[in-house]
Design an enzyme around this catalytic site. Structure first.
Site, PDB file in Angstrom:
ATOM      1  N   GLU A  97     -38.942  53.003  18.830  1.00  0.00           N
ATOM      2  CA  GLU A  97     -37.685  52.662  18.176  1.00  0.00           C
ATOM      3  C   GLU A  97     -37.367  51.175  18.310  1.00  0.00           C
ATOM      4  OE1 GLU A  97     -36.986  56.794  20.136  1.00  0.00           O
ATOM      5  OE2 GLU A  97     -38.301  55.044  20.384  1.00  0.00           O
ATOM      6  N   CYS A 147     -35.791  59.025  24.029  1.00  0.00           N
ATOM      7  CA  CYS A 147     -35.578  59.223  25.460  1.00  0.00           C
ATOM      8  C   CYS A 147     -34.112  59.006  25.782  1.00  0.00           C
ATOM      9  CB  CYS A 147     -36.459  58.278  26.280  1.00  0.00           C
ATOM     10  SG  CYS A 147     -36.171  56.523  26.007  1.00  0.00           S
ATOM     11  N   ARG A 198     -25.453  51.980  21.202  1.00  0.00           N
ATOM     12  CA  ARG A 198     -25.068  50.571  21.037  1.00  0.00           C
ATOM     13  C   ARG A 198     -25.166  50.140  19.587  1.00  0.00           C
ATOM     14  NH1 ARG A 198     -28.362  46.268  24.476  1.00  0.00           N
ATOM     15  NH2 ARG A 198     -29.895  46.582  22.817  1.00  0.00           N
TER      16      ARG A 198
END
Length: 402
Positions: A97, A147, A198
């Site tokens: 990612e 994760c 975020r």
């Protein structure tokens, strides 16, 4: 509600106004996997190895049902705390990612640097900044759960600060921030789910590009199904959407202009090919970076549509093929490391960048001078679930480039 969102969910309207069609998950995953298969063998899993694939895609009003791949990354590794570099010359986090996002940043730098920004960006008034073109949406595809989705056992209530002891808006499983999983040397990189949180506040463009670019938000995130199905205790609704909702609703709504809270829509894609599967017997669903019977490849493929294509060794943070004798040479640095991204930013012929060039500023100082971005990030850091996060050592961002 079923344990996972149906891949053929009814059409829904995204936050940016574009229509997400039926079978959106299949369209997204097919586009990403098709492009991955078109790449050379270098850096791909071999034998019993496996990896994680992530891709950033674009949908347009002209063809909303057929997203195109803008950038792509693979990988499951990140460097431990003792391996962090003070020169900005290593890729500290090589999870798929993160690689896909940074490859997208290189795409933006490449276009703006040539004086030809991507067609999906347009000028934002007379401010000298760019923004996402109306009706265009950015999307993320991941072959498996990021994760941090399945939280590690939390500390006891007595070990938590008082503001973290209670549920947030009725959700007791809000999930404290986590470091990325790994063995041996402890990593200081936050989990991919924490980074997705975020990005839902500050966007995926980062602090440097925020000087010249309005926030870029993800409209959807599509996740590959587990080969053996999800456990009864797991669901997209409870383990991703509900937790993300609770996290975001705990934040202040007083964001600077152009920043906001944007929760992406989640979809479940078909089971990915074998090289992206990491399941062993009756083990719990795995998330990127956890090793069981398959062996996670050490390599990360980095690609974007502007011509970037390199392979990074996730255990060293440098390009594949780097010898021990050449380990500190600039030629071994990935274009995705902080130093190279800072060089790309400082090389832009842009009036706002020119103002910053006149001062001898570190990477950290340049990021902090993106005041609206920094203010939004501080609102996130003050939230209960981010209260226990340890910042990385200041030396890792103290470097500068001429």
């Amino acid at each position: 509600m079923s344990s996972m969102l149906a891949a053929s969910s009814p059409a829904a309207t995204s936050r940016e106004g574009a229509v997400v069609p039926p079978l959106w998950a299949e369209a997204t995953s097919s586009a990403a996997l098709r492009h991955y298969r078109s790449l050379p063998k270098k850096g791909k899993p071999q034998g019993r190895e496996s990896t994680v694939l992530a891709a950033v895609l674009l949908s347009t009003p002209q063809d909303p049902h057929c997203p195109t791949v803008l950038s792509l990354g693979t990988g499951t590794k990140c460097l431990g705390a003792s391996r962090l570099s003070a020169r900005g010359d290593l890729v500290h986090d090589a999870h798929a990612e993160v690689i896909a996002r940074r490859a997208l940043l290189r795409l933006v730098y490449s276009g703006i640097g040539r004086g030809a920004p991507p067609e999906w960006l347009v000028a934002s008034g007379d401010s000298g900044r760019w923004r996402l073109r109306d009706g265009h949406c950015l999307h993320l595809y991941i072959t498996q759960l990021p994760c941090g989705v399945l939280p590690v056992p939390p500390p006891s209530q007595s070990e938590l600060p008082r503001e973290q002891r209670n549920s947030v808006n009725g959700c007791s499983d809000i999930g404290l921030v986590q470091r990325k999983p790994g063995r041996g040397d402890t990593t200081l990189s936050m989990s991919c789910f924490d980074k997705i949180t975020r990005w839902s506040i500050v966007g995926i463009q980062g602090a440097l590009l925020s000087h010249i670019l309005e926030p870029l938000y993800l409209s959807t995130i599509t996740i590959g199904q587990l080969p053996d199905g999800a456990s009864e205790e797991f669901s997209i609704e409870n383990n991703i959407e509900k937790v993300l909702d609770a996290r975001l609703s705990s934040l202040s709504s007083k964001f600077p202009p152009s920043f906001k809270m944007q929760k992406p829509m989640f979809f479940e894609a078909p089971v990915p090919p074998t090289e992206f599967q990491q399941i062993s017997g009756d083990e719990a669903p795995l998330t990127c970076g956890v090793t069981f019977v398959t062996y996670l490849t050490r390599y990360s493929i980095c690609w974007n549509e502007s011509g970037l294509h390199e392979v990074v060794l996730g255990t060293t943070g440098r390009k594949q093929g780097t010898s021990s004798k050449a380990a500190c040479l600039p030629s071994t640095e990935s274009l995705l490391c902080k130093r190279r991204l800072l060089e790309a930013f400082m090389s832009l012929e842009h009036p706002l960048v020119a103002q910053l060039k006149s001062e001898d500023l570190s990477y950290r100082a340049l990021k902090d001078m993106s005041h609206e971005y920094h203010h939004s990030l501080e609102l996130l850091r003050k939230a209960p679930f981010f209260g226990c996060w340890r910042a990385k050592p200041t030396f890792v961002d103290a470097f500068a480039v001429s």
